[in-house]
Motif scaffolding. Structure first.
Motif, PDB file in Angstrom:
ATOM      1  N   ALA A  24      30.098  48.609  39.370  1.00 17.48           N
ATOM      2  CA  ALA A  24      30.516  48.149  40.696  1.00 17.48           C
ATOM      3  C   ALA A  24      30.032  46.732  40.961  1.00 17.48           C
ATOM      4  O   ALA A  24      30.770  45.898  41.495  1.00 17.48           O
ATOM      5  N   LEU A  25      28.785  46.438  40.591  1.00 17.24           N
ATOM      6  CA  LEU A  25      28.239  45.097  40.793  1.00 17.24           C
ATOM      7  C   LEU A  25      28.952  44.078  39.914  1.00 17.24           C
ATOM      8  O   LEU A  25      29.229  42.948  40.346  1.00 17.24           O
ATOM      9  N   LEU A  26      29.266  44.470  38.686  1.00 20.63           N
ATOM     10  CA  LEU A  26      29.993  43.584  37.771  1.00 20.63           C
ATOM     11  C   LEU A  26      31.366  43.236  38.348  1.00 20.63           C
ATOM     12  O   LEU A  26      31.754  42.059  38.399  1.00 20.63           O
ATOM     13  N   ALA A  27      32.093  44.262  38.800  1.00 20.87           N
ATOM     14  CA  ALA A  27      33.437  44.034  39.349  1.00 20.87           C
ATOM     15  C   ALA A  27      33.375  43.153  40.584  1.00 20.87           C
ATOM     16  O   ALA A  27      34.146  42.189  40.724  1.00 20.87           O
ATOM     17  N   ALA A 154      35.711  48.847  35.608  1.00 24.14           N
ATOM     18  CA  ALA A 154      35.334  47.642  36.350  1.00 24.14           C
ATOM     19  C   ALA A 154      36.237  46.465  35.991  1.00 24.14           C
ATOM     20  O   ALA A 154      36.705  45.732  36.884  1.00 24.14           O
ATOM     21  N   ILE A 155      36.508  46.281  34.719  1.00 27.31           N
ATOM     22  CA  ILE A 155      37.369  45.169  34.281  1.00 27.31           C
ATOM     23  C   ILE A 155      38.793  45.375  34.771  1.00 27.31           C
ATOM     24  O   ILE A 155      39.454  44.429  35.228  1.00 27.31           O
ATOM     25  N   LEU A 156      39.295  46.621  34.711  1.00 26.90           N
ATOM     26  CA  LEU A 156      40.631  46.911  35.237  1.00 26.90           C
ATOM     27  C   LEU A 156      40.695  46.623  36.734  1.00 26.90           C
ATOM     28  O   LEU A 156      41.696  46.114  37.243  1.00 26.90           O
ATOM     29  N   SER A 157      39.610  46.936  37.433  1.00 29.30           N
ATOM     30  CA  SER A 157      39.551  46.694  38.875  1.00 29.30           C
ATOM     31  C   SER A 157      39.609  45.206  39.190  1.00 29.30           C
ATOM     32  O   SER A 157      40.266  44.780  40.146  1.00 29.30           O
ATOM     33  N   VAL A 158      38.925  44.408  38.388  1.00 32.14           N
ATOM     34  CA  VAL A 158      38.952  42.953  38.579  1.00 32.14           C
ATOM     35  C   VAL A 158      40.365  42.428  38.384  1.00 32.14           C
ATOM     36  O   VAL A 158      40.833  41.559  39.133  1.00 32.14           O
ATOM     37  N   PHE A 159      41.055  42.970  37.401  1.00 29.41           N
ATOM     38  CA  PHE A 159      42.427  42.573  37.116  1.00 29.41           C
ATOM     39  C   PHE A 159      43.318  42.755  38.351  1.00 29.41           C
ATOM     40  O   PHE A 159      44.209  41.941  38.626  1.00 29.41           O
ATOM     41  N   VAL A 160      43.055  43.827  39.122  1.00 27.63           N
ATOM     42  CA  VAL A 160      43.844  44.111  40.324  1.00 27.63           C
ATOM     43  C   VAL A 160      43.311  43.350  41.535  1.00 27.63           C
ATOM     44  O   VAL A 160      44.039  42.614  42.205  1.00 27.63           O
TER      45      VAL A 160
END
Length: 498
Positions: A24-27, A154-160
């Motif tokens: 969560a913190l990374l995203a 997390a990476i997929l979440s950043v993409f969105v």
């Protein structure tokens, strides 16, 4: 070093890293960095005015101070506006929670400048709210998930979430920024209660406040409060304490009332604009015999000449604000009568729904540019910076309403076994996820139906924003649950760990 040893070393690295930086913190951190680059480092990205800004500016103490502002409409983003220094005689043109955001932003802005409002101040406030929302959302998706899967989510979440099709709204006076952020808070808090993560009372507070701000952010969202109040009844029974149940029930009742009030308080001016388009850009547009259709509403068939026309056209066959049109046109139909008409004409309704579906997956409205005129970009130019998700979605998503129905059935189907198992186990908390997902889906659908019935095809890509936002959150949740195998966590003994 063998392959097995390399994998063990990678696992150890992930385990050590996860102690300091959670998924969560990374995203949230990556979304913050990308959004700051997009909105606050030249060339600044924002949204051009499509003519709607005046509804929110004057009543909240701002005015257009750029001498060439008329030439910027639709094409160029403008970041500075004047602040009224004396008595403001302009009343509110509409009631919206967005006014709270604008007034707070002006207050913060006046710490630095008393005369000129920089919209990036509002953008900064929204970015802070957004980062926290993303953190809660990813935490809800990855809680108790193995770290190796959590970082993938997390990476997929950043993409969105970092896509500029969403974040460009922060540097604008469009209510979509409020809609998007509050929808994330609403969904995340509901999921966190399902996961039993954080304090239930705190999550209930976030659920209520975000639901209230979402419902009152724009008149089109009036059904949202009603949908939340009805579907979220199950949340009352998560805890046995009387205080919790009274607070949750009271919150849902307030959301119901907020939805009703939002609808009742729609100014008559906007009612007529939407009613005009609902008929001319909706019912008549797809009718094989517009004159006969008008007669079915008790309207003189001569008004068929208005078919496919727009309220804002400078030269029309009749004054759209005239008492004649009020008496002989507007007064003969409303939301219910148009809905009844579409039900009686399913083929015509299907055409309108497919038309809506063509715009239902577009996040960034195609009509508005993202750059300031001083940047030197062509009129209406839009940014391509970190827009991979929105472009992929726009290009690949099937543009039929049938796909939307199939998507809903698939999502509900894959979550149904867990819900049924929770009912059999009499574990109320584990029942929360499916109703929450259904609630967000229905909110998205309301965006489509209200747009079509209430305003025809007028500005569909913007009016259907709630659906595209709901689609993204629900789909991301399903993908995250599939990655960590939460979709098939349907045994009673596993439910208590969910």
């Amino acid at each position: 070093m063998t392959r097995h040893q390399r994998l063990d070393k990678l696992k150890d690295t992930i385990r050590k890293y996860s102690r300091y930086v959670s998924p969560a913190l990374l995203a949230a951190s990556l979304v913050a960095i990308i959004t700051i680059i997009a909105l606050f480092i030249p060339p600044y990205i924002g949204m051009a005015d499509n003519g709607d800004y005046f509804r929110m500016l004057y009543s909240n103490g701002l005015y257009f101070n750029a001498p060439d502002y008329d030439s910027l409409y639709l094409g160029y983003f403008n970041k500075q506006f004047g602040i009224f220094q004396y008595f403001n005689e302009n009343g509110a043109t509409l009631t919206s929670s967005q006014s709270l955001l604008i007034r707070f932003s002006i207050w913060v802005n006046q710490w630095f400048d008393q005369h000129v409002f920089d919209i990036r101040v509002q953008g900064a406030i929204l970015t802070l709210l957004y980062i926290a929302a993303v953190y809660l959302m990813v935490e809800a998706l990855t809680w108790k998930m193995p770290a190796k899967y959590g970082y993938i989510v997390a990476i997929l979440s950043v993409f969105v979430f970092a896509d500029t099709a969403y974040t460009a709204f922060f540097n604008s006076f469009f209510s979509e920024s409020m809609v998007w952020i509050m929808l994330i808070y609403l969904f995340a808090s509901g999921l966190l209660m399902f996961r039993k993560r954080y304090n239930d009372y705190a999550m209930m507070g976030i659920f209520f406040i975000s639901g209230l701000l979402l419902t009152t952010s724009k008149q089109q969202n009036a059904p949202v409060g009603v949908i939340i109040a009805v579907i979220a009844v199950i949340y009352i029974f998560v805890r046995k304490e009387r205080s919790y149940r009274v607070l949750m029930a009271s919150s849902l009742a307030c959301l119901m009332l907020a939805g009703v009030a939002t609808y009742v308080l729609i100014p008559k001016e906007f009612v007529n604009i939407n009613k005009y388009h609902a008929m001319t850009r909706g019912v008549l547009m797809e009718s094989e015999d517009p004159e006969e259709t008008l007669q079915s509403f008790g309207i003189d068939r001569q008004y068929a000449v208005l078919n496919k026309s727009i309220y804002y056209e400078p030269y029309t066959t009749i004054d759209v604000d005239s008492s004649l049109l009020e008496d002989e046109f507007y007064s003969h139909y409303g939301f219910v009568s148009i809905l009844t008409y579409y039900i009686a004409h399913p083929e015509q309704a299907g055409k309108m729904l497919d038309l809506a579906a063509k715009n239902a997956f577009t996040i960034r409205p195609p009509a508005m540019g993202n750059y300031e005129k001083s940047v030197g970009k062509p009129f209406g130019a839009q940014t391509s910076f970190f827009s991979g998700y929105s472009e992929l979605k726009r290009a690949l998503a099937p543009k039929t309403f049938g796909f939307i129905v199939i998507w809903m059935l698939v999502i509900l189907g894959i979550y149904m076994p867990h819900f049924i198992a929770a009912i059999k186990a009499k574990h109320v908390r584990s029942m929360l996820r499916l109703p929450l997902i259904l609630m967000v889906m229905l909110m998205g659908l309301s965006g489509i139906f209200v747009s079509i019935i209430g305003a025809g095809d007028a500005d569909l890509s913007k009016h259907e924003f709630l659906f595209t936002a709901a689609f993204d959150l629900v789909t991301l949740t399903a993908v995250a649950d599939a990655i960590c195998r939460h979709l098939w966590q349907n045994k009673p003994e596993a439910l208590k760990k969910a």
